[in-house]
Design an enzyme around this catalytic site. Structure first.
Site, short mmCIF file in Angstrom:
data_model
loop_
_atom_site.label_atom_id
_atom_site.label_comp_id
_atom_site.label_asym_id
_atom_site.label_seq_id
_atom_site.Cartn_x
_atom_site.Cartn_y
_atom_site.Cartn_z
N ARG A 15 0.83 -1.30 -0.13
CA ARG A 15 -0.06 0.01 0.01
C ARG A 15 0.70 1.32 0.14
O ARG A 15 0.25 2.24 -0.49
CB ARG A 15 -0.88 -0.07 1.21
CG ARG A 15 -1.89 1.23 1.11
CD ARG A 15 -2.90 0.99 2.51
NE ARG A 15 -2.19 0.87 3.76
CZ ARG A 15 -1.96 1.92 4.45
NH1 ARG A 15 -1.92 3.13 4.17
NH2 ARG A 15 -1.19 1.42 5.59
N ARG A 16 2.03 1.10 0.67
CA ARG A 16 2.65 2.25 0.93
C ARG A 16 4.04 2.40 0.15
O ARG A 16 4.69 3.41 -0.55
CB ARG A 16 2.85 2.75 2.34
CG ARG A 16 1.73 2.96 3.02
CD ARG A 16 0.91 4.24 2.80
NE ARG A 16 1.84 5.57 2.88
CZ ARG A 16 2.19 5.95 4.14
NH1 ARG A 16 1.66 5.66 5.08
NH2 ARG A 16 2.82 6.99 4.13
N TYR A 70 12.94 -16.19 1.87
CA TYR A 70 13.48 -15.04 2.24
C TYR A 70 15.19 -14.99 1.96
O TYR A 70 15.50 -13.98 1.26
CB TYR A 70 13.54 -14.49 3.87
CG TYR A 70 12.14 -14.46 4.23
CD1 TYR A 70 11.06 -13.94 3.52
CD2 TYR A 70 11.96 -14.18 5.71
CE1 TYR A 70 9.82 -13.66 4.12
CE2 TYR A 70 10.64 -14.10 6.17
CZ TYR A 70 9.56 -13.83 5.24
OH TYR A 70 8.47 -13.56 5.75
N LEU A 86 8.94 -6.55 8.10
CA LEU A 86 8.60 -7.74 8.99
C LEU A 86 8.33 -7.20 10.42
O LEU A 86 8.79 -6.08 10.64
CB LEU A 86 9.63 -8.85 9.08
CG LEU A 86 10.09 -9.56 7.93
CD1 LEU A 86 11.45 -10.00 8.16
CD2 LEU A 86 9.15 -10.69 7.55
N HIS A 91 13.38 -8.35 12.59
CA HIS A 91 14.39 -7.48 12.00
C HIS A 91 15.62 -7.83 12.11
O HIS A 91 16.59 -7.77 11.07
CB HIS A 91 13.95 -5.85 12.40
CG HIS A 91 12.91 -5.13 12.13
ND1 HIS A 91 12.51 -4.04 12.24
CD2 HIS A 91 11.60 -5.80 11.25
CE1 HIS A 91 11.26 -3.63 11.78
NE2 HIS A 91 10.92 -4.96 11.18
N LYS A 109 10.47 0.88 11.11
CA LYS A 109 10.70 0.92 12.57
C LYS A 109 9.96 0.07 13.47
O LYS A 109 8.86 -0.37 12.95
CB LYS A 109 10.31 2.60 12.98
CG LYS A 109 8.82 2.63 12.64
CD LYS A 109 8.51 3.07 10.89
CE LYS A 109 6.93 3.10 11.07
NZ LYS A 109 6.64 3.18 9.45
N ARG A 177 1.54 -6.14 17.22
CA ARG A 177 1.81 -5.26 18.20
C ARG A 177 1.60 -5.65 19.62
O ARG A 177 1.91 -5.30 20.44
CB ARG A 177 1.04 -4.08 17.91
CG ARG A 177 1.52 -3.16 16.39
CD ARG A 177 0.46 -2.13 16.35
NE ARG A 177 0.91 -1.34 15.12
CZ ARG A 177 0.74 -1.75 13.69
NH1 ARG A 177 0.00 -3.00 13.52
NH2 ARG A 177 1.27 -1.18 12.66
N TYR A 247 -7.45 8.35 19.13
CA TYR A 247 -6.48 8.69 18.18
C TYR A 247 -5.74 9.92 18.58
O TYR A 247 -6.90 10.89 18.58
CB TYR A 247 -7.12 8.45 16.94
CG TYR A 247 -6.03 8.78 15.68
CD1 TYR A 247 -4.96 7.83 15.46
CD2 TYR A 247 -5.75 10.06 15.22
CE1 TYR A 247 -4.09 8.01 14.62
CE2 TYR A 247 -4.72 10.29 14.32
CZ TYR A 247 -3.94 9.40 14.21
OH TYR A 247 -2.93 9.64 13.06
#
Length: 336
Positions: A15-16, A70, A86, A91, A109, A177, A247
């Site tokens: 998407r980015r 990978y 990932l 990382h 990040k 997360r 938010y």
């Protein structure tokens, strides 16, 4: 032109990253890797089939090829640089593999989950003249320059305090997360953004002076927190963050003559024009800030670091400063 490959068909990559990569024009896209069963421990055939289907959408929309594993992408002669979106807990492992075989690294990040891991990666990178770039793309958005210009003009007087807040509502329970093994937790996710911006605002002498980490019943990771950072001139930045919050993505600059407020300081998408509110006494003025594509500019900065030794070394120092702030927060707050 350098060729870059993507480790895993993640949502942010599709998407980015890939649209921004196309706009940046400084890399050739080589393809995307899907994990094999040895690399994706515990993955079922169904899960791997889903990953393959995602990877096919990358090929259908952006070309390139699907790499089986990978390591096959990392070790390919067709790839000069690797983008790692990932979960944070993976990382260090895969960045180390890539650096060992001489590939430049653009990593989402946080770069790693521990200062010692980041130091190890940077020692390896420096020994081989390889670039490592942590993708805090907001740092490249032109709105930051515009806000700095207002502050530097003296319009709000001398800065008395910065406040940076970043938090969002609870996401799905299977989100990485909330998974400690994958490097989850508010500190490493939204907290890192606030530290990064505080570091930009306060400069290289920034230090962590206060830290508070908070947990919630039923979760193995930290869920929200706050901190105070100070530089050698005594300028303070108060930060707050969380991932079970209403938010917020705000900056407040409190000056002796006025105050600046803005509410998309860390997450402005490409083409979006943020604004600031400037208050002086009872007067209030809203001003538009420039639209930008911070992801594209972050990719371009990565390309500069590959070619330019001084830019590469400055990036190493920025990465170490960020990792040190995170480590100091852990020590001060007692976060394990």
């Amino acid at each position: 032109m350098k060729r870059i490959g993507v480790i895993c068909p993640s949502e942010i990559a599709f998407r980015r990253f890939l649209p921004a990569l196309k706009e940046a024009g400084c890399f050739e896209y080589a393809g995307v890797a899907i994990a094999n069963k040895e690399e994706f421990v515990g993955a079922t055939d169904e899960v791997l089939a889903i990953e393959r289907a995602k990877a096919q959408t990358f090929v259908d929309n952006y070309g390139g090829k699907i790499y089986e594993g990978y390591r096959s992408l990392i070790e390919s002669d067709d790839v000069d640089a690797v983008y790692l979106p990932l979960p944070p807990g993976l990382h260090y492992q895969w960045a180390k593999v890539a650096l060992n075989v001489g590939k430049h690294i653009l990593v989402e990040k946080p770069c790693t989950t521990a200062l010692a891991y980041t130091q190890d990666l940077l020692q390896e990178a420096e020994s081989k003249s390889l670039a490592v770039h942590e993708n805090y793309m907001f740092a490249f958005h032109d709105q930051l320059k515009s806000i700095n210009n207002i502050v530097d003009s003296g319009e709000i007087g001398d800065v008395r305090l910065y406040r940076v807040s970043f938090g969002f509502p609870m996401r799905s329970q299977n989100d990485f997360r909330y998974n400690k093994a994958l490097g989850g937790g508010a500190l490493l996710d939204c907290g890192g953004y606030t530290f990064k911006y505080a570091s930009i605002l306060l400069g290289p002498t920034v230090k962590m002076k206060y830290a508070q980490s908070n947990n919630l019943d039923g979760f193995s990771v930290d869920m929200y927190g706050s901190a105070a950072l100070v530089n050698d001139e005594g300028v303070t930045a108060q930060v707050a963050f969380g991932m079970d919050n209403n938010y917020k993505c705000e900056l407040e600059v409190w000056g002796s003559k006025g105050t600046i407020y803005t509410n998309r300081i860390l997450t402005a998408p490409a083409g979006f024009s943020p604004n600031v509110i400037i208050r002086k006494g009872n007067d209030e003025e809203k001003r538009n800030l420039p639209a930008d594509d911070a992801f594209k500019k972050s990719i371009f900065h990565f390309s500069i670091c590959i070619e330019d030794k001084d830019a590469r070394k400055a990036n190493y120092q920025a990465l170490l400063r960020q990792a040190k702030l995170v480590e100091d927060f852990k020590l001060l707050s007692g976060l394990n």
